[in-house]
Design a protein around this motif. Structure first.
Motif, PDB file in Angstrom:
ATOM      1  N   LYS A 140       1.630   7.026  18.659  1.00  0.00           N
ATOM      2  CA  LYS A 140       0.966   8.229  18.146  1.00  0.00           C
ATOM      3  C   LYS A 140       0.564   8.099  16.684  1.00  0.00           C
ATOM      4  N   LYS A 141       0.084   6.956  16.304  1.00  0.00           N
ATOM      5  CA  LYS A 141      -0.469   6.716  14.962  1.00  0.00           C
ATOM      6  C   LYS A 141       0.523   7.090  13.861  1.00  0.00           C
ATOM      7  N   LYS A 142       1.720   6.537  13.983  1.00  0.00           N
ATOM      8  CA  LYS A 142       2.770   6.769  13.003  1.00  0.00           C
ATOM      9  C   LYS A 142       3.242   5.437  12.432  1.00  0.00           C
ATOM     10  N   ILE A 143       3.827   5.502  11.247  1.00  0.00           N
ATOM     11  CA  ILE A 143       4.484   4.348  10.652  1.00  0.00           C
ATOM     12  C   ILE A 143       5.896   4.757  10.267  1.00  0.00           C
ATOM     13  N   ASN A 144       6.884   4.050  10.782  1.00  0.00           N
ATOM     14  CA  ASN A 144       8.276   4.259  10.383  1.00  0.00           C
ATOM     15  C   ASN A 144       8.610   3.320   9.244  1.00  0.00           C
ATOM     16  N   ILE A 145       9.170   3.874   8.169  1.00  0.00           N
ATOM     17  CA  ILE A 145       9.587   3.014   7.061  1.00  0.00           C
ATOM     18  C   ILE A 145      11.066   3.252   6.775  1.00  0.00           C
ATOM     19  N   LYS A 146      11.749   2.192   6.390  1.00  0.00           N
ATOM     20  CA  LYS A 146      13.149   2.255   5.991  1.00  0.00           C
ATOM     21  C   LYS A 146      13.313   1.467   4.702  1.00  0.00           C
ATOM     22  N   PHE A 147      14.276   1.891   3.880  1.00  0.00           N
ATOM     23  CA  PHE A 147      14.530   1.167   2.633  1.00  0.00           C
ATOM     24  C   PHE A 147      15.998   1.280   2.276  1.00  0.00           C
ATOM     25  N   LYS A 148      16.469   0.355   1.447  1.00  0.00           N
ATOM     26  CA  LYS A 148      17.888   0.305   1.094  1.00  0.00           C
ATOM     27  C   LYS A 148      18.265   1.474   0.194  1.00  0.00           C
ATOM     28  N   LYS A 182      22.487   3.845  -5.111  1.00  0.00           N
ATOM     29  CA  LYS A 182      23.522   4.779  -5.529  1.00  0.00           C
ATOM     30  C   LYS A 182      23.088   5.579  -6.758  1.00  0.00           C
ATOM     31  N   GLY A 183      23.525   6.837  -6.786  1.00  0.00           N
ATOM     32  CA  GLY A 183      23.339   7.654  -7.970  1.00  0.00           C
ATOM     33  C   GLY A 183      21.952   8.231  -8.166  1.00  0.00           C
ATOM     34  N   VAL A 184      21.100   8.189  -7.125  1.00  0.00           N
ATOM     35  CA  VAL A 184      19.748   8.730  -7.293  1.00  0.00           C
ATOM     36  C   VAL A 184      19.633  10.073  -6.586  1.00  0.00           C
ATOM     37  N   LYS A 185      18.669  10.858  -7.031  1.00  0.00           N
ATOM     38  CA  LYS A 185      18.440  12.171  -6.447  1.00  0.00           C
ATOM     39  C   LYS A 185      17.590  12.078  -5.183  1.00  0.00           C
ATOM     40  N   GLY A 186      16.626  11.145  -5.188  1.00  0.00           N
ATOM     41  CA  GLY A 186      15.739  11.019  -4.044  1.00  0.00           C
ATOM     42  C   GLY A 186      14.768   9.868  -4.205  1.00  0.00           C
ATOM     43  N   TYR A 187      13.775   9.854  -3.303  1.00  0.00           N
ATOM     44  CA  TYR A 187      12.816   8.760  -3.260  1.00  0.00           C
ATOM     45  C   TYR A 187      11.395   9.323  -3.144  1.00  0.00           C
ATOM     46  N   GLN A 188      10.476   8.625  -3.769  1.00  0.00           N
ATOM     47  CA  GLN A 188       9.067   8.992  -3.741  1.00  0.00           C
ATOM     48  C   GLN A 188       8.340   7.959  -2.878  1.00  0.00           C
ATOM     49  N   VAL A 189       7.764   8.426  -1.764  1.00  0.00           N
ATOM     50  CA  VAL A 189       7.043   7.555  -0.839  1.00  0.00           C
ATOM     51  C   VAL A 189       5.548   7.793  -1.048  1.00  0.00           C
ATOM     52  N   THR A 240      11.666  12.493  -0.472  1.00  0.00           N
ATOM     53  CA  THR A 240      12.718  12.615   0.524  1.00  0.00           C
ATOM     54  C   THR A 240      14.036  12.172  -0.087  1.00  0.00           C
ATOM     55  N   SER A 241      15.115  12.729   0.414  1.00  0.00           N
ATOM     56  CA  SER A 241      16.446  12.290  -0.023  1.00  0.00           C
ATOM     57  C   SER A 241      17.019  11.254   0.931  1.00  0.00           C
ATOM     58  N   LYS A 242      16.304  10.984   2.030  1.00  0.00           N
ATOM     59  CA  LYS A 242      16.769  10.037   3.030  1.00  0.00           C
ATOM     60  C   LYS A 242      16.168   8.657   2.790  1.00  0.00           C
ATOM     61  N   THR A 243      16.751   7.655   3.447  1.00  0.00           N
ATOM     62  CA  THR A 243      16.275   6.278   3.261  1.00  0.00           C
ATOM     63  C   THR A 243      15.374   5.825   4.403  1.00  0.00           C
ATOM     64  N   LYS A 244      14.854   6.784   5.127  1.00  0.00           N
ATOM     65  CA  LYS A 244      13.846   6.470   6.132  1.00  0.00           C
ATOM     66  C   LYS A 244      12.874   7.634   6.220  1.00  0.00           C
ATOM     67  N   TYR A 245      11.637   7.299   6.560  1.00  0.00           N
ATOM     68  CA  TYR A 245      10.608   8.329   6.606  1.00  0.00           C
ATOM     69  C   TYR A 245       9.522   7.884   7.584  1.00  0.00           C
ATOM     70  N   THR A 246       8.891   8.867   8.241  1.00  0.00           N
ATOM     71  CA  THR A 246       7.813   8.583   9.188  1.00  0.00           C
ATOM     72  C   THR A 246       6.504   9.143   8.654  1.00  0.00           C
ATOM     73  N   PHE A 294      -1.292   0.921   2.957  1.00  0.00           N
ATOM     74  CA  PHE A 294      -0.470   0.267   1.943  1.00  0.00           C
ATOM     75  C   PHE A 294       0.594   1.270   1.498  1.00  0.00           C
ATOM     76  N   ILE A 295       1.844   0.831   1.456  1.00  0.00           N
ATOM     77  CA  ILE A 295       2.974   1.733   1.263  1.00  0.00           C
ATOM     78  C   ILE A 295       3.880   1.188   0.168  1.00  0.00           C
ATOM     79  N   LYS A 296       4.361   2.093  -0.698  1.00  0.00           N
ATOM     80  CA  LYS A 296       5.345   1.711  -1.705  1.00  0.00           C
ATOM     81  C   LYS A 296       6.299   2.876  -1.934  1.00  0.00           C
ATOM     82  N   VAL A 297       7.490   2.565  -2.437  1.00  0.00           N
ATOM     83  CA  VAL A 297       8.546   3.557  -2.619  1.00  0.00           C
ATOM     84  C   VAL A 297       9.223   3.315  -3.959  1.00  0.00           C
TER      85      VAL A 297
END
Length: 390
Positions: free
Chosen positions: A311-319, A322-329, A345-351, A362-365
């Motif tokens: 369904k035209k999605k991309i699953n991404i995961k990253f390590k 510690k000590g961070v508030k969140g991640y910018q995808v 997102t505060s999680k280490t995976k995003y769709t 092209f994807i970066k975090v």
């Protein structure tokens, strides 16, 4: 909400004051803004200096079904103001309009030719109904006098059927004049409770908020190439505001019940337009307010997976760091990230959702910490390149 509206090129009273370009709206702070216009919906009737009810099936505007195959007849009687809120009521009420029969009535109001808003922050506090076959929305259309989609469309809040999510969408023309749109969904939440829904524009970025927490942001830079190419800068123009509940239509997931007892009510507590205060009017932060604390930047993120799924999605995961508030995808369909889209997102995976088939993304975090109300960012990860095949 894919709406086709024919705009007249007219002179109107406007509250689009100034076009100051500010920093990207990562952390919204209305304390540094002032209200330029608002409707608090006090009193017992709609303020006709601000709003015009639109009635019928869209035929009077040259767009039968309002451009979305909607199944209701809009009536002014379905709008009320009481106890500090404006109510739009959709209900089962067989009617005839211009020789056509309709099973449901509802309402739609517009500030076109009365109130226009420019760059800054627009927010409404709304309670949304959840019911089969409805499509409530709080949205805006551009005032440049061109025919949709050349005027641009900003859907601050769209809710569908009984789904426990909502959508924020931007529409703009590609270089041939056809509609290009992209959107972001929320996670699950109770939409039937009071929430604020907002949109911030600064001439570079458009960002959507729920309860003043960032949902998603998009670049408003024109795109020359790629699947999302087009004139995104139209999203920086002046806009007017609309509220409505559609019954049926392209995204409503069916039609409402054929039940004389059925009705769905959207309540709006207020709608406000904010602009940044002049710099001299913003109270400076003193040394006493901010403790002197040395904080190091987060480590660089490492993406461990970026994979196209169904369904035209991309699953991404990253390590995890510690000590961070969140991640910018951040992602885009060109490697220079012109016209990027972004999510926090505060999680280490995003769709990533709603992507274009056969396009390459092209994807970066990067990670961030928060200190004294300010975000401190780490370095961007290596860019991952993913082609949409499924």
């Amino acid at each position: 909400m894919k709406k086709l509206i024919l705009l007249a090129a007219v002179l109107v009273a406007t509250v689009a004051l100034g076009t100051t370009i500010s920093a990207a709206p990562i952390d919204l702070n209305v304390n540094n803004m002032e209200i330029k216009w608002s409707d608090e919906f006090d009193g017992t009737e709609l303020n006709r200096s601000y709003w015009t009810p639109q009635i019928g099936n869209g035929s009077a505007y040259g767009i039968a079904g309002w451009g979305n195959n909607e199944k209701q007849n809009y009536k002014e009687d379905n709008i009320s103001v009481s106890n500090g809120t404006m109510k739009i009521t959709a209900k089962y009420e067989p009617t005839t309009y211009m020789g056509n029969n309709y099973n449901w009535t509802s309402a739609r109001i517009t500030s076109n030719q009365l109130v226009h808003v420019g760059l800054g922050y627009v927010e409404a506090r709304i309670k949304i109904p959840s019911s089969q076959g409805i499509w409530p929305a709080f949205w805006m259309l551009g005032t440049n006098g061109k025919t949709w989609p050349a005027n641009g469309e900003i859907d601050i809040m769209e809710a569908f059927n009984t789904r426990p999510t909502l959508q924020s969408t931007i529409h703009y023309p590609n270089w041939s004049g056809k509609d290009v749109y992209t959107f972001s969904y929320t996670d699950k939440y109770d939409k039937t409770q009071w929430h604020t829904f907002g949109c911030y524009r600064d001439g570079k970025v458009i960002a959507f908020y729920i309860d003043r927490v960032l949902l998603h942001e998009f670049s408003t830079e024109d795109l020359a190439t790629g699947a999302m190419a087009g004139k995104r800068s139209v999203l920086n123009d002046d806009y007017y505001i609309l509220f409505n509940i559609a019954c049926g239509g392209n995204l409503a997931g069916g039609v409402p019940p054929y039940n004389p007892e059925w009705k769905a009510v959207m309540e709006v507590d207020y709608v406000r337009y904010y602009k940044e205060k002049p710099a001299q009017n913003i109270q400076p932060t003193t040394k006493k307010d901010v403790p002197i604390t040395k904080i190091t930047k987060p480590e660089r993120v490492k993406i461990t997976q970026a994979k196209n799924v169904k369904k035209k999605k991309i699953n991404i995961k990253f390590k995890k760091i510690k000590g961070v508030k969140g991640y910018q995808v951040r992602w885009c369909d060109n490697k220079k990230f012109n016209g990027y889209e972004e999510k926090r997102t505060s999680k280490t995976k995003y769709t990533l959702r709603g992507l274009e088939k056969k396009a390459t993304y092209f994807i970066k975090v990067r990670a961030y910490k928060v200190s004294s109300g300010r975000k401190l960012y780490g370095a961007w990860s290596k860019v991952k390149r993913v082609k949409i095949k499924k």
